[in-house]
Design an enzyme around this catalytic site. Structure first.
Site, mmCIF file in Angstrom:
data_model
loop_
_atom_site.group_PDB
_atom_site.id
_atom_site.type_symbol
_atom_site.label_atom_id
_atom_site.label_comp_id
_atom_site.label_asym_id
_atom_site.label_seq_id
_atom_site.Cartn_x
_atom_site.Cartn_y
_atom_site.Cartn_z
ATOM 1 N N ARG A 246 0.821 -1.220 0.000
ATOM 2 C CA ARG A 246 0.000 0.000 0.000
ATOM 3 C C ARG A 246 0.852 1.266 0.000
ATOM 4 O O ARG A 246 0.646 2.177 -0.801
ATOM 5 C CB ARG A 246 -0.929 0.002 1.219
ATOM 6 C CG ARG A 246 -2.102 -0.958 1.127
ATOM 7 C CD ARG A 246 -2.904 -0.888 2.416
ATOM 8 N NE ARG A 246 -4.104 -1.711 2.363
ATOM 9 C CZ ARG A 246 -4.140 -3.013 2.624
ATOM 10 N NH1 ARG A 246 -3.005 -3.647 2.947
ATOM 11 N NH2 ARG A 246 -5.269 -3.699 2.554
ATOM 12 N N ILE A 247 1.807 1.341 0.935
ATOM 13 C CA ILE A 247 2.601 2.561 1.043
ATOM 14 C C ILE A 247 3.532 2.705 -0.153
ATOM 15 O O ILE A 247 3.650 3.790 -0.738
ATOM 16 C CB ILE A 247 3.384 2.581 2.368
ATOM 17 C CG1 ILE A 247 2.405 2.679 3.546
ATOM 18 C CG2 ILE A 247 4.371 3.754 2.397
ATOM 19 C CD1 ILE A 247 3.048 2.559 4.914
ATOM 20 N N ASP B 227 9.991 -6.096 -5.501
ATOM 21 C CA ASP B 227 9.088 -6.820 -4.605
ATOM 22 C C ASP B 227 8.787 -8.183 -5.213
ATOM 23 O O ASP B 227 8.056 -8.272 -6.210
ATOM 24 C CB ASP B 227 7.790 -6.037 -4.401
ATOM 25 C CG ASP B 227 6.949 -6.576 -3.249
ATOM 26 O OD1 ASP B 227 6.938 -7.805 -3.049
ATOM 27 O OD2 ASP B 227 6.311 -5.768 -2.550
ATOM 28 N N ALA C 223 10.406 2.100 6.949
ATOM 29 C CA ALA C 223 9.806 0.793 7.212
ATOM 30 C C ALA C 223 10.152 0.330 8.625
ATOM 31 O O ALA C 223 9.486 0.700 9.586
ATOM 32 C CB ALA C 223 10.277 -0.206 6.158
ATOM 33 N N ARG C 224 11.206 -0.475 8.767
ATOM 34 C CA ARG C 224 11.649 -0.975 10.065
ATOM 35 C C ARG C 224 13.139 -0.692 10.213
ATOM 36 O O ARG C 224 13.901 -0.800 9.243
ATOM 37 C CB ARG C 224 11.404 -2.482 10.190
ATOM 38 C CG ARG C 224 9.946 -2.879 10.194
ATOM 39 C CD ARG C 224 9.287 -2.556 11.535
ATOM 40 N NE ARG C 224 7.902 -2.998 11.562
ATOM 41 C CZ ARG C 224 6.870 -2.255 11.199
ATOM 42 N NH1 ARG C 224 7.079 -1.015 10.741
ATOM 43 N NH2 ARG C 224 5.643 -2.723 11.266
ATOM 44 N N ASP D 261 13.702 7.230 9.292
ATOM 45 C CA ASP D 261 12.602 7.471 10.221
ATOM 46 C C ASP D 261 12.443 6.271 11.143
ATOM 47 O O ASP D 261 11.996 6.402 12.272
ATOM 48 C CB ASP D 261 11.296 7.731 9.465
ATOM 49 C CG ASP D 261 10.146 8.090 10.402
ATOM 50 O OD1 ASP D 261 10.269 9.108 11.118
ATOM 51 O OD2 ASP D 261 9.142 7.351 10.441
ATOM 52 N N GLU E 231 15.117 2.745 19.450
ATOM 53 C CA GLU E 231 14.352 3.981 19.591
ATOM 54 C C GLU E 231 13.979 4.203 21.050
ATOM 55 O O GLU E 231 13.423 3.286 21.660
ATOM 56 C CB GLU E 231 13.102 3.926 18.700
ATOM 57 C CG GLU E 231 13.434 3.794 17.223
ATOM 58 C CD GLU E 231 12.202 3.656 16.338
ATOM 59 O OE1 GLU E 231 11.064 3.711 16.866
ATOM 60 O OE2 GLU E 231 12.364 3.504 15.121
ATOM 61 N N HIS F 82 10.653 8.425 14.120
ATOM 62 C CA HIS F 82 9.558 7.508 13.761
ATOM 63 C C HIS F 82 8.219 8.258 13.698
ATOM 64 O O HIS F 82 7.237 7.882 14.346
ATOM 65 C CB HIS F 82 9.468 6.335 14.742
ATOM 66 C CG HIS F 82 9.037 5.060 14.077
ATOM 67 N ND1 HIS F 82 9.685 3.867 14.217
ATOM 68 C CD2 HIS F 82 8.007 4.806 13.224
ATOM 69 C CE1 HIS F 82 9.093 2.923 13.509
ATOM 70 N NE2 HIS F 82 8.062 3.481 12.891
#
Length: 303
Positions: free
Chosen positions: A155-156, A175, A229-230, A254, A259, A276
């Site tokens: 989606r993103i 992907d 993402a992660r 981000d 964190e 984030h």
């Protein structure tokens, strides 16, 4: 006995109280995040005792945690990614799990494009320089003249692609789970995309480290790297080394491995670091948090 729910995300309901009001109106007892940061594994195990529901962020919800969460009936993830939840174990234990795949899409995609533009035009550096009293002009690069590799076309990723089309840049999609290429996108394997990409942006759903030390070695010199993402998707030590030698010209992170973040990337003025906040828009957060609250109520049989 009251139905008790624990809040994981530190900012849940801060920009708009409506999601919390929805839960209160349903008669739920809300236990807020006492530290306003991501829970550690030990903390989440302790806090889940006596809870029937969890509004989940990115805290670790593995088999060990879930196995000790006696009485937990529902996990409602505030966000799209589910890689921090052991879904197989949750199913075995009869815990219903929901997520909010649509809520953060526009917010993350818009900030990604903004970060790419900021990186290509050195906005962070020239802003800091001017605030320091200097008049330091830096030549940038035109987004429309770049080749952008979007790694992860869910989606993103697809929303990022849609926004990028307006700039006229060449877009590569990476992907293995996508069979039909989005409009205007060339799909190819990562090793094929790396030598061609001027910008790489990550929009994965899992925790796998994709940008490893070996991967950085095969990138086009002067590339700009984005991660929304992660944190685990990028080997941060390898990224720092690539920045030192100039393989990577700049980056936006981000999502970070730890964190709150303190680490080597803070030493590079060409690295834009954000805490984030990619999904942090008033509109996006409200939609995501309302979806999350409704999912929790649905799982508890309250709606």
């Amino acid at each position: 006995m009251n139905t008790k729910i624990l809040i994981g995300p530190s900012s849940f309901g801060e920009s708009d109280d409506a999601p919390l009001a929805l839960l209160r109106d349903a008669g739920l007892e809300i236990v807020p995040n006492p530290w306003k940061r991501r829970y550690t594994k030990a903390e989440i195990i302790t806090l889940l005792q006596g809870m029937q529901g969890l509004i989940a962020g990115l805290e670790p919800l593995d088999a060990d945690v879930l196995g000790q969460a006696h009485g937990l009936k529902v996990i409602s993830r505030c966000g799209a990614g589910m890689s921090n939840v052991d879904l197989k174990e949750a199913t075995r234990l009869g815990i219903a799990v929901f997520n909010t795949p649509d809520g953060p899409t526009d917010s993350v995609a818009e900030l990604t494009v903004g970060a790419i533009l900021a990186g290509l035009r050195h906005l962070s550096q020239v802003n800091a320089s001017l605030h320091a009293g200097n008049w330091d002009k830096r030549i940038g690069r035109l987004l429309g003249a770049q080749t952008v590799a979007v790694i992860g076309c869910g989606r993103i990723g697809r929303r990022v692609i849609a926004l990028l089309r307006g700039f006229g840049c060449r877009i590569i999609g990476v992907d293995p789970h996508v069979t039909a290429a989005p409009e205007g996108v060339e799909m190819m394997a990562l090793n094929e995309a790396l030598p061609q990409a001027d910008v790489i942006t990550l929009h994965l759903s899992g925790e796998e480290c994709v940008l490893t030390r070996d991967v950085f070695a095969h990138m086009k010199p002067g590339v700009f790297v984005c991660n929304a993402a992660r944190g685990g998707n990028v080997d941060e030590a390898a990224l720092a080394d690539a920045l030192r030698v100039g393989t990577v010209a700049g980056a936006w992170q981000d999502a970070l491995s730890a964190e709150p973040y303190k680490g080597p990337l803070q030493a590079f003025d060409q690295v834009l670091l954000t805490p984030h906040v990619a999904s942090y828009t008033v509109e996006g957060r409200k939609r995501m948090e309302m979806d999350c609250a409704r999912n929790l109520l649905r799982g508890l049989g309250k709606i």
